[in-house]
Design a protein around this motif. Structure first.
Motif, PDB file in Angstrom:
ATOM      1  N   GLU A  47       0.819  -1.219   0.000  1.00  0.00           N
ATOM      2  CA  GLU A  47       0.000   0.000   0.000  1.00  0.00           C
ATOM      3  C   GLU A  47       0.851   1.268   0.000  1.00  0.00           C
ATOM      4  OE1 GLU A  47      -3.520   1.890  -0.453  1.00  0.00           O
ATOM      5  OE2 GLU A  47      -3.202  -0.258  -0.461  1.00  0.00           O
ATOM      6  N   GLY A  48       1.761   1.370   0.915  1.00  0.00           N
ATOM      7  CA  GLY A  48       2.632   2.549   0.951  1.00  0.00           C
ATOM      8  C   GLY A  48       3.549   2.627  -0.252  1.00  0.00           C
ATOM      9  N   ASN A  49       3.982   1.467  -0.705  1.00  0.00           N
ATOM     10  CA  ASN A  49       4.867   1.395  -1.859  1.00  0.00           C
ATOM     11  C   ASN A  49       4.175   1.907  -3.120  1.00  0.00           C
ATOM     12  OD1 ASN A  49       7.199   0.812  -3.249  1.00  0.00           O
ATOM     13  ND2 ASN A  49       6.876  -1.371  -3.302  1.00  0.00           N
ATOM     14  N   MET A  50       2.915   1.533  -3.305  1.00  0.00           N
ATOM     15  CA  MET A  50       2.173   2.004  -4.483  1.00  0.00           C
ATOM     16  C   MET A  50       2.027   3.519  -4.452  1.00  0.00           C
ATOM     17  SD  MET A  50       1.647  -0.514  -6.438  1.00  0.00           S
ATOM     18  CE  MET A  50       0.508   0.218  -7.570  1.00  0.00           C
ATOM     19  N   LYS A  51       1.736   4.072  -3.291  1.00  0.00           N
ATOM     20  CA  LYS A  51       1.599   5.523  -3.178  1.00  0.00           C
ATOM     21  C   LYS A  51       2.933   6.226  -3.414  1.00  0.00           C
ATOM     22  CE  LYS A  51      -2.497   5.210  -0.395  1.00  0.00           C
ATOM     23  NZ  LYS A  51      -3.079   5.213   0.921  1.00  0.00           N
ATOM     24  N   ALA A  52       4.009   5.619  -2.955  1.00  0.00           N
ATOM     25  CA  ALA A  52       5.331   6.197  -3.207  1.00  0.00           C
ATOM     26  C   ALA A  52       5.667   6.167  -4.702  1.00  0.00           C
ATOM     27  CB  ALA A  52       6.403   5.439  -2.419  1.00  0.00           C
ATOM     28  N   LEU A  53       5.278   5.092  -5.389  1.00  0.00           N
ATOM     29  CA  LEU A  53       5.499   5.009  -6.831  1.00  0.00           C
ATOM     30  C   LEU A  53       4.706   6.079  -7.580  1.00  0.00           C
ATOM     31  CD1 LEU A  53       5.540   1.153  -7.335  1.00  0.00           C
ATOM     32  CD2 LEU A  53       7.434   2.716  -7.740  1.00  0.00           C
ATOM     33  N   ILE A  54       3.487   6.351  -7.130  1.00  0.00           N
ATOM     34  CA  ILE A  54       2.681   7.406  -7.748  1.00  0.00           C
ATOM     35  C   ILE A  54       3.363   8.750  -7.541  1.00  0.00           C
ATOM     36  CG2 ILE A  54       0.500   8.678  -7.582  1.00  0.00           C
ATOM     37  CD1 ILE A  54      -0.801   5.961  -6.846  1.00  0.00           C
ATOM     38  N   ALA A  55       3.783   9.021  -6.311  1.00  0.00           N
ATOM     39  CA  ALA A  55       4.430  10.292  -6.008  1.00  0.00           C
ATOM     40  C   ALA A  55       5.735  10.466  -6.777  1.00  0.00           C
ATOM     41  CB  ALA A  55       4.688  10.400  -4.511  1.00  0.00           C
ATOM     42  N   GLN A  56       6.460   9.387  -6.975  1.00  0.00           N
ATOM     43  CA  GLN A  56       7.739   9.448  -7.679  1.00  0.00           C
ATOM     44  C   GLN A  56       7.545   9.626  -9.179  1.00  0.00           C
ATOM     45  OE1 GLN A  56      10.048   5.884  -7.228  1.00  0.00           O
ATOM     46  NE2 GLN A  56      11.531   6.470  -8.770  1.00  0.00           N
ATOM     47  N   THR A  57       6.499   9.016  -9.720  1.00  0.00           N
ATOM     48  CA  THR A  57       6.301   8.983 -11.160  1.00  0.00           C
ATOM     49  C   THR A  57       5.674  10.258 -11.706  1.00  0.00           C
ATOM     50  OG1 THR A  57       6.037   6.599 -11.023  1.00  0.00           O
ATOM     51  CG2 THR A  57       5.268   7.655 -13.032  1.00  0.00           C
ATOM     52  N   LEU A  58       4.699  10.803 -11.000  1.00  0.00           N
ATOM     53  CA  LEU A  58       3.939  11.934 -11.531  1.00  0.00           C
ATOM     54  C   LEU A  58       4.576  13.272 -11.169  1.00  0.00           C
ATOM     55  CD1 LEU A  58       0.323  10.718 -10.764  1.00  0.00           C
ATOM     56  CD2 LEU A  58       1.493  10.739 -12.951  1.00  0.00           C
ATOM     57  N   PRO A  59       4.429  14.257 -12.049  1.00  0.00           N
ATOM     58  CA  PRO A  59       4.900  15.600 -11.701  1.00  0.00           C
ATOM     59  C   PRO A  59       4.059  16.178 -10.558  1.00  0.00           C
ATOM     60  CG  PRO A  59       3.856  15.604 -13.860  1.00  0.00           C
ATOM     61  CD  PRO A  59       3.898  14.189 -13.396  1.00  0.00           C
ATOM     62  N   LEU A  60       4.603  17.142  -9.883  1.00  0.00           N
ATOM     63  CA  LEU A  60       3.978  17.712  -8.694  1.00  0.00           C
ATOM     64  C   LEU A  60       2.547  18.179  -8.951  1.00  0.00           C
ATOM     65  CD1 LEU A  60       4.492  18.381  -5.742  1.00  0.00           C
ATOM     66  CD2 LEU A  60       5.361  20.594  -6.463  1.00  0.00           C
ATOM     67  N   ASN A  61       2.293  18.798 -10.096  1.00  0.00           N
ATOM     68  CA  ASN A  61       0.962  19.351 -10.357  1.00  0.00           C
ATOM     69  C   ASN A  61      -0.075  18.280 -10.706  1.00  0.00           C
ATOM     70  OD1 ASN A  61       2.187  18.828 -12.846  1.00  0.00           O
ATOM     71  ND2 ASN A  61       1.034  20.436 -13.876  1.00  0.00           N
ATOM     72  N   LEU A  62       0.331  17.027 -10.885  1.00  0.00           N
ATOM     73  CA  LEU A  62      -0.614  15.949 -11.210  1.00  0.00           C
ATOM     74  C   LEU A  62      -0.736  14.890 -10.111  1.00  0.00           C
ATOM     75  CD1 LEU A  62       0.175  15.323 -14.972  1.00  0.00           C
ATOM     76  CD2 LEU A  62      -1.785  16.520 -13.994  1.00  0.00           C
ATOM     77  N   ARG A  63      -0.028  15.079  -9.008  1.00  0.00           N
ATOM     78  CA  ARG A  63      -0.032  14.045  -7.970  1.00  0.00           C
ATOM     79  C   ARG A  63      -1.405  13.868  -7.329  1.00  0.00           C
ATOM     80  NH1 ARG A  63       5.818  15.190  -5.299  1.00  0.00           N
ATOM     81  NH2 ARG A  63       6.975  14.430  -7.099  1.00  0.00           N
ATOM     82  N   GLY A  64      -2.104  14.942  -7.072  1.00  0.00           N
ATOM     83  CA  GLY A  64      -3.444  14.829  -6.486  1.00  0.00           C
ATOM     84  C   GLY A  64      -4.368  14.041  -7.389  1.00  0.00           C
ATOM     85  N   THR A  65      -4.302  14.324  -8.687  1.00  0.00           N
ATOM     86  CA  THR A  65      -5.106  13.584  -9.659  1.00  0.00           C
ATOM     87  C   THR A  65      -4.698  12.119  -9.678  1.00  0.00           C
ATOM     88  OG1 THR A  65      -5.295  15.584 -10.993  1.00  0.00           O
ATOM     89  CG2 THR A  65      -5.796  13.492 -12.080  1.00  0.00           C
ATOM     90  N   GLY A  66      -3.409  11.879  -9.643  1.00  0.00           N
ATOM     91  CA  GLY A  66      -2.918  10.499  -9.646  1.00  0.00           C
ATOM     92  C   GLY A  66      -3.383   9.714  -8.437  1.00  0.00           C
ATOM     93  N   PHE A  67      -3.320  10.335  -7.249  1.00  0.00           N
ATOM     94  CA  PHE A  67      -3.793   9.655  -6.045  1.00  0.00           C
ATOM     95  C   PHE A  67      -5.299   9.416  -6.108  1.00  0.00           C
ATOM     96  CE2 PHE A  67       0.145  11.431  -4.029  1.00  0.00           C
ATOM     97  CZ  PHE A  67       0.720  10.208  -3.758  1.00  0.00           C
ATOM     98  N   SER A  68      -6.041  10.363  -6.676  1.00  0.00           N
ATOM     99  CA  SER A  68      -7.488  10.198  -6.801  1.00  0.00           C
ATOM    100  C   SER A  68      -7.837   9.058  -7.748  1.00  0.00           C
ATOM    101  CB  SER A  68      -8.136  11.490  -7.310  1.00  0.00           C
ATOM    102  OG  SER A  68      -7.943  12.528  -6.390  1.00  0.00           O
ATOM    103  N   ILE A  69      -7.140   8.999  -8.865  1.00  0.00           N
ATOM    104  CA  ILE A  69      -7.385   7.909  -9.824  1.00  0.00           C
ATOM    105  C   ILE A  69      -7.018   6.565  -9.203  1.00  0.00           C
ATOM    106  CG2 ILE A  69      -6.615   6.916 -12.026  1.00  0.00           C
ATOM    107  CD1 ILE A  69      -6.398   9.848 -13.040  1.00  0.00           C
ATOM    108  N   TYR A  70      -5.908   6.525  -8.475  1.00  0.00           N
ATOM    109  CA  TYR A  70      -5.497   5.288  -7.805  1.00  0.00           C
ATOM    110  C   TYR A  70      -6.557   4.848  -6.791  1.00  0.00           C
ATOM    111  CZ  TYR A  70      -3.106   2.232  -4.518  1.00  0.00           C
ATOM    112  OH  TYR A  70      -2.790   1.193  -3.692  1.00  0.00           O
ATOM    113  N   ALA A  71      -7.028   5.778  -5.959  1.00  0.00           N
ATOM    114  CA  ALA A  71      -8.009   5.439  -4.936  1.00  0.00           C
ATOM    115  C   ALA A  71      -9.331   4.988  -5.566  1.00  0.00           C
ATOM    116  CB  ALA A  71      -8.241   6.636  -4.015  1.00  0.00           C
ATOM    117  N   THR A  72      -9.741   5.655  -6.641  1.00  0.00           N
ATOM    118  CA  THR A  72     -10.973   5.264  -7.320  1.00  0.00           C
ATOM    119  C   THR A  72     -10.833   3.872  -7.929  1.00  0.00           C
ATOM    120  OG1 THR A  72     -11.485   7.572  -7.793  1.00  0.00           O
ATOM    121  CG2 THR A  72     -12.624   5.913  -9.114  1.00  0.00           C
TER     122      THR A  72
END
Length: 131
Positions: A47-72
């Motif tokens: 769980e934490g690893n997946m979120k870290a991969l999202i944070a590492q992969t996406l640019p700063l301005n898209l991280r919120g969107t990325g986390f939302s898509i992941y959670a959905t």
């Protein structure tokens, strides 16, 4: 020693494979506790690893969107997965085998996901794993 995210993710997948197997063969409460222990290892590794991969992969301005898509996506997967698991448990229960159908499916699907992860990640020229 720093453990790479890929290794942690693989250990999490292997923990879930062991948890499903433990649920399949459990004949006592101790067997179920072993399964729960390995399920906890899986959650803590993945769980934490997946979120870290999202944070590492996406640019700063898209991280919120990325986390939302992941959670959905994760929420939808949980709903569909629980429906399928319940159906499989009912089917194996009707045959007199108990409710192990969902654990067989989890074992097979996680084994396949582990094999895919092993095949998808490759080392680049710097020795780092990339997709």
């Amino acid at each position: 020693v720093i453990i790479q995210r890929r290794t942690v993710l693989l250990l999490g997948f292997i923990s879930l494979i062991v948890a499903n197997y433990a649920c399949i063969v459990a004949t006592s409460p101790v067997g179920i506790l072993v399964a729960v222990f390995f399920q906890g290892l899986h959650m803590s590794a993945c769980e934490g690893n997946m979120k870290a991969l999202i944070a590492q992969t996406l640019p700063l301005n898209l991280r919120g969107t990325g986390f939302s898509i992941y959670a959905t996506g994760a929420g939808i997967a949980v709903v569909v997965g629980n429906f399928v698991a319940g159906y499989l448990a009912d089917m194996t229960s009707m045959t007199g085998s108990g409710i192990v159908g969902c654990f067989y499916a989890g074992f097979v699907s996680c084994t396949l996901a582990t094999l895919v992860l092993l095949g998808v990640y490759k080392k680049d020229s710097k020795g780092k794993y990339v997709m």
